[in-house]
Design an enzyme around this catalytic site. Structure first.
Site, PDB file in Angstrom:
ATOM      1  CB  ALA A  62      -0.584  -0.116   1.483  1.00  0.00           C
ATOM      2  N   GLY A 108       0.648  -5.234   1.040  1.00  0.00           N
ATOM      3  CA  GLY A 108      -0.660  -5.029   0.077  1.00  0.00           C
ATOM      4  C   GLY A 108      -0.449  -5.971  -0.917  1.00  0.00           C
ATOM      5  CD  GLU A 111      -2.327  -7.471   2.706  1.00  0.00           C
ATOM      6  OE1 GLU A 111      -2.219  -6.673   2.455  1.00  0.00           O
ATOM      7  OE2 GLU A 111      -2.769  -8.028   4.031  1.00  0.00           O
ATOM      8  CD  GLU A 131       1.599  -5.952   5.403  1.00  0.00           C
ATOM      9  OE1 GLU A 131       2.824  -7.125   5.877  1.00  0.00           O
ATOM     10  OE2 GLU A 131       0.992  -5.720   4.741  1.00  0.00           O
TER      11      GLU A 131
HETATM   12  N1  CAA Z   1       4.557   3.542  -0.182  1.00  0.00           N
HETATM   13  C1  CAA Z   1       4.968   4.497  -0.734  1.00  0.00           C
HETATM   14  N2  CAA Z   1       6.049   4.298  -1.156  1.00  0.00           N
HETATM   15  C2  CAA Z   1       6.520   3.662  -1.062  1.00  0.00           C
HETATM   16  C3  CAA Z   1       7.216   2.628  -0.360  1.00  0.00           C
HETATM   17  C4  CAA Z   1       5.765   2.377  -0.553  1.00  0.00           C
HETATM   18  N3  CAA Z   1       4.982   1.024   0.391  1.00  0.00           N
HETATM   19  N4  CAA Z   1       7.812   1.736  -0.836  1.00  0.00           N
HETATM   20  C5  CAA Z   1       8.542   2.356  -1.650  1.00  0.00           C
HETATM   21  N5  CAA Z   1       7.917   4.088  -1.652  1.00  0.00           N
HETATM   22  C6  CAA Z   1       9.403   4.768  -2.105  1.00  0.00           C
HETATM   23  C7  CAA Z   1      10.050   5.420  -0.940  1.00  0.00           C
HETATM   24  O1  CAA Z   1       9.741   6.073  -0.247  1.00  0.00           O
HETATM   25  C8  CAA Z   1      11.169   5.728  -2.036  1.00  0.00           C
HETATM   26  O2  CAA Z   1      10.861   7.253  -2.130  1.00  0.00           O
HETATM   27  P1  CAA Z   1      12.123   8.644  -2.624  1.00  0.00           P
HETATM   28  O3  CAA Z   1      12.905   7.710  -3.954  1.00  0.00           O
HETATM   29  O4  CAA Z   1      11.365   9.034  -2.693  1.00  0.00           O
HETATM   30  O5  CAA Z   1      12.967   8.110  -1.835  1.00  0.00           O
HETATM   31  C9  CAA Z   1      11.387   4.805  -3.612  1.00  0.00           C
HETATM   32  O6  CAA Z   1      10.237   4.065  -3.264  1.00  0.00           O
HETATM   33  C10 CAA Z   1      12.028   3.581  -3.282  1.00  0.00           C
HETATM   34  O7  CAA Z   1      12.154   2.711  -2.257  1.00  0.00           O
HETATM   35  P2  CAA Z   1      13.360   2.919  -2.059  1.00  0.00           P
HETATM   36  O8  CAA Z   1      14.494   4.076  -1.604  1.00  0.00           O
HETATM   37  O9  CAA Z   1      13.246   1.873  -0.161  1.00  0.00           O
HETATM   38  O10 CAA Z   1      13.933   1.353  -2.663  1.00  0.00           O
HETATM   39  P3  CAA Z   1      14.939   0.498  -2.552  1.00  0.00           P
HETATM   40  O11 CAA Z   1      15.252   0.208  -4.041  1.00  0.00           O
HETATM   41  O12 CAA Z   1      16.158   0.571  -1.587  1.00  0.00           O
HETATM   42  O13 CAA Z   1      14.113  -0.683  -1.567  1.00  0.00           O
HETATM   43  C11 CAA Z   1      11.760  -2.073  -1.423  1.00  0.00           C
HETATM   44  C12 CAA Z   1      12.604  -1.448  -2.478  1.00  0.00           C
HETATM   45  C13 CAA Z   1      12.396  -3.229  -0.985  1.00  0.00           C
HETATM   46  C14 CAA Z   1      10.195  -1.933  -2.159  1.00  0.00           C
HETATM   47  C15 CAA Z   1      11.556  -0.941  -0.234  1.00  0.00           C
HETATM   48  O14 CAA Z   1      11.027   0.757  -0.548  1.00  0.00           O
HETATM   49  C16 CAA Z   1      10.540  -1.121   0.812  1.00  0.00           C
HETATM   50  O15 CAA Z   1      10.842  -2.119   1.433  1.00  0.00           O
HETATM   51  N6  CAA Z   1       9.093   0.125   0.558  1.00  0.00           N
HETATM   52  C17 CAA Z   1       8.369  -0.681   1.682  1.00  0.00           C
HETATM   53  C18 CAA Z   1       7.391  -1.775   1.517  1.00  0.00           C
HETATM   54  C19 CAA Z   1       6.510  -1.793   2.794  1.00  0.00           C
HETATM   55  O16 CAA Z   1       6.518  -1.403   3.926  1.00  0.00           O
HETATM   56  N7  CAA Z   1       5.261  -2.640   1.901  1.00  0.00           N
HETATM   57  C20 CAA Z   1       4.101  -2.653   3.041  1.00  0.00           C
HETATM   58  C21 CAA Z   1       3.029  -1.845   2.454  1.00  0.00           C
HETATM   59  S1  CAA Z   1       1.836  -1.319   3.986  1.00  0.00           S
HETATM   60  C22 CAA Z   1       0.567  -2.328   3.391  1.00  0.00           C
HETATM   61  O17 CAA Z   1       1.215  -2.177   2.429  1.00  0.00           O
HETATM   62  C23 CAA Z   1      -0.632  -2.466   4.385  1.00  0.00           C
HETATM   63  C24 CAA Z   1      -1.147  -3.394   3.502  1.00  0.00           C
HETATM   64  O18 CAA Z   1      -1.095  -4.901   4.212  1.00  0.00           O
HETATM   65  C25 CAA Z   1      -2.286  -3.101   2.688  1.00  0.00           C
END
Ligand code: CAA
Length: 712
Positions: A62, A108, A111, A131
């Site tokens: 998400a 998500g 999911e 999460e």
């Molecule tokens: N939402 C919004 N922005 C996100 C994002 C997300 N889920 N995941 C990554 N981004 C953004 C980062 O903030 C970053 O933005 P900037 O370039 O502006 O700084 C950009 O995407 C690239 O991210 P990284 O610098 O982290 O890139 P990376 O290649 O090192 O890592 C990744 C990629 C492994 C996907 C890492 O970004 C990550 O772990 N993201 C979060 C994943 C996460 O926690 N997902 C769960 C979300 S909660 C959810 O989904 C709840 C639900 O059940 C519905």
């Protein structure tokens, strides 16, 4: 539908999610997926459907920013109800629906894939439910569908640790149905066609677990809860994840989903989740330095050298070798070199004994470290990290030598934890190439790298350092060149309060207990016993020689008395605590410390008193926030978030409290300021409110927002 593309390829509808950089699920993407699935179901030319991500990944979850919109539990409940219903409609597709996963399917994202009928992936893809690292639980059905796919044990592991699982393991566990060897889309289309031919549709929510699986699952939930009571005290999300998974075992899918929505709603509005989401973005912001534009040329580091093979130098050499970068490791003589290498080998042996590396990997990594006692080949390295003893004369001499033996474009970094980077720059003869790379002990483990810019450091050297930090698996934060930089400058205030609380009547044991209950991995005294009381004592001796103190206020003499007694901490089996043998980690309180505290109190004319646990937390966190405000105001940190990231990664400030600056916002800066003033009247003028704290409190603001976080 601009985030979603729809094509027909070989009688298969291909839905491509295109929301760079990570295809995060914004509301428009959720809706776009549903609309595209409905379109494919109505499209006579489509026999099956493939859902795939554009760019380098499937869906990373998400959109984390969207959670900020959910101000109340009710906001969250109604949004989640819509998402759950949407995913059920997607799952009800009457044509086989296949998720094609490359890169990451997280949160998500996974999911959505679970709501598809089948999942195929590339061999290097990863799937995960991270999460909990954001203080929430899988909120789009993950706590209900994932256990149906892979069993409760693995669903608990993924939801509680938050670590992604590699595709081969996901295949073995039943999360993924097939690994595609060649082109993902081609493989996914072929797979989808085969399912269409077989008229195969499998809804994850219809999978039922047998009585034995449910019994084992409930036991696993109970065991997980018992273990969390020890490892995640004071945190909400891990427990909520267990409760949601457990509900799925006890109730039908729809009722389990309702429970998931309630638990998700509790979590998403919690301070814990706000703190963790704040850190997620703060960590990424830290890599952005206002005067170092994104396109600043960063140098590729292909070979490095470390000067000094002591504890820090050895740990830094391991860090480079672990990242696959060949490194020269220099010491003054062979004896010192052999000692350093023996420690490195011992550390790798421990890693191996924990099963984290194989013997072959250890040998391969060690082969990247070339020991030397000369500067031969220093003209071939791209960076040198100086990690000699913390002594200005010695460091000046070393930088003079480095300036002469390295190439003009070589980056010269000092691992000093306190000394003036500009002075080292001058000593090298090319200050533009000089900066601080302050690693934290143990350097191969701690994630923080303080990147200290001098007055003349070139921006490309900073860009190189930030890129290198990422490659080394570190979180790089750029700070200014003040005494102690940001981390140790603030630590000095943290330690000052710990010493003074001890003299006033708290015990070492109490202070350490209270701070570990607050969430730190180890309290200040336990930490010093690990780091070595001698290290701090030598820095104090140097400071005395230049007429400085680490922190304003009364200077406790107890640490120096321990140093004079040869009580350096764990390594000498005695420090703030007693230990059974050198290196032992079991702390036993020592009455001697009470005696020293009593003597110190008498000298300062204070009557020792019983101190409440709350006062310990308040004094220590207030000291941190006040000094943090000063650091920020003076421009040594770019933003409050950088300070939070530094303290979380450098000293283990509890992540779920967001770092010292975020925590101050949750307390309220008006409260923090009133405490500073109260302490000033009780303890002395050295408790001076930082001007920024006064300004923000007067305006009713926090370090982060117009409205203080505690009012949100
Ligand atoms: N939402 C919004 N922005 C996100 C994002 C997300 N889920 N995941 C990554 N981004 C953004 C980062 O903030 C970053 O933005 P900037 O370039 O502006 O700084 C950009 O995407 C690239 O991210 P990284 O610098 O982290 O890139 P990376 O290649 O090192 O890592 C990744 C990629 C492994 C996907 C890492 O970004 C990550 O772990 N993201 C979060 C994943 C996460 O926690 N997902 C769960 C979300 S909660 C959810 O989904 C709840 C639900 O059940 C519905």
């Amino acid at each position: 539908m601009s985030f979603i593309r729809y094509d027909i390829n070989d009688s298969v509808a291909v839905i491509t999610i295109d929301n760079p950089p990570v295809n995060a699920l914004s509301p428009a993407v959720w809706e776009g997926i549903e609309e595209a699935v409905a379109r494919a179901n109505a499209d006579a030319s489509a026999e099956a459907i493939v859902l795939i991500g554009a760019g380098s990944t499937f869906i990373a979850g998400a959109d984390i920013k969207v959670f900020d919109i959910l101000k109340t539990r009710e906001d969250s409940l109604s949004r989640s109800a819509r998402t759950h219903a949407l995913l059920k409609r997607v799952e009800d597709s009457h044509k086989p629906l296949v998720a094609a996963i490359h890169g990451n399917a997280l949160g998500g994202g996974l999911e959505v894939a679970q709501a598809c009928h089948f999942r195929v992936a590339t061999g290097d893809a990863r799937v995960g439910q991270p999460e909990v690292l954001l203080g929430i639980i899988p909120g789009a059905g993950g706590t209900q569908r994932l256990p149906r796919l892979c069993g409760v044990g693995m669903a608990l592991e993924m939801s509680l640790q938050g670590k992604p699982v590699a595709a081969p393991r996901a295949l073995a566990a039943g999360i993924v149905d097939h690994i595609v060897a060649g082109d993902l889309l081609t493989g996914a289309i072929a797979f989808a066609r085969s399912k269409a031919n077989a008229r195969a549709i499998r809804k994850t929510r219809d999978i039922t677990l047998g009585p034995d699986q449910i019994k084992v699952g409930l036991e696993a939930c109970a065991a997980a809860r018992a273990s969390l009571a020890k490892t995640a005290k004071g945190q909400m999300a891990p427990d909520a994840a267990v409760n949601a998974i457990e509900a799925g075992l006890q109730r039908p899918f729809d009722e389990g989903s309702t429970r998931e929505r309630e638990l998700f709603a509790d979590c998403v509005v919690s301070t814990e989740s706000k703190a963790l989401r704040h850190l997620f973005f703060a960590e990424r912001e830290a890599a952005k330095v206002p005067d170092v534009p994104k396109d600043t040329r960063a140098k590729d580091i292909t070979r490095a050298a470390i000067v000094g093979a002591g504890t820090m130098g050895g740990g830094i050499a391991m860090t480079y070798a672990n990242a696959g970068i060949p490194v020269l490791l220099k010491e003054v003589d062979d004896a010192a070199l052999q000692r350093g290498l023996a420690t490195i080998r011992r550390n790798y042996d421990v890693t191996m004994s924990k099963g984290k590396m194989t013997a072959a990997q250890v040998e391969q990594t060690l082969a990247l470290i070339t020991p030397t006692t000369s500067y031969d080949e220093f003209d071939q390295v791209d960076i040198v990290v100086e990690a000699v003893f913390e002594n200005m004369d010695l460091k000046r001499t070393t930088f003079g030598e480095l300036g002469a033996v390295t190439r003009p474009d070589c980056v010269l970094a000092s691992n000093s934890s306190t000394l003036d980077i500009d002075e080292l720059g001058r000593a090298s003869g090319r200050p533009a190439q000089v900066l601080g790379h302050h690693f934290f002990s143990p350097a191969n483990v701690m994630r923080l790298l303080e990147i200290v810019r001098g007055r003349s450091t070139n921006t490309d050297v900073i860009a190189t350092s930030l890129q290198l930090a990422k490659r080394l698996g570190k979180v790089g934060v750029v700070v200014g060149n003040c005494f102690g930089f940001v981390a140790n400058r603030m630590l000095a205030y943290y330690m000052r309060e710990a010493y003074l609380l001890l003299e006033e009547g708290a015990s070492v044991d109490q202070i350490d207990r209270v701070l570990t209950e607050f969430g730190l991995p180890v309290g200040p005294f336990g930490m010093q016993d690990i780091a070595g009381i001698d290290v701090g004592a030598r820095i104090r001796q140097y400071l005395k020689s230049i007429g400085k103190n680490r922190a304003e206020g009364p200077q406790s003499d107890i640490p120096d008395r321990l140093f004079d007694m040869g009580r350096y901490g764990q390594k000498t089996a005695a420090g703030w605590y007693k230990y059974e043998a050198p290196g032992s980690r079991t702390r036993t309180p020592d009455p001697l410390i009470e005696q020293l505290a009593g003597e110190a109190a008498a000298r300062r004319g204070i009557t020792r008193r019983s101190i409440a646990d709350d006062e310990i937390v308040a004094r220590i966190t207030t000291a941190l926030a006040n000094e943090g405000a000063r650091v920020l105001d003076e421009g040594y940190a770019t933003r409050a978030g950088d300070i939070d990231v530094i303290y979380v990664y450098g000293f283990g400030f509890p992540r779920h409290r967001g770092g010292p600056m975020f925590y101050a916002d949750t307390v309220g800066l008006d409260v923090v300021l009133s405490r500073v003033k109260e302490y000033r009247s009780r303890f002395g003028e050295y408790w001076e409110p930082a001007p920024l704290l006064e300004r923000l409190a007067a305006e009713g603001r926090g370090f982060y927002s117009e409205a203080a976080v505690h009012q949100m």
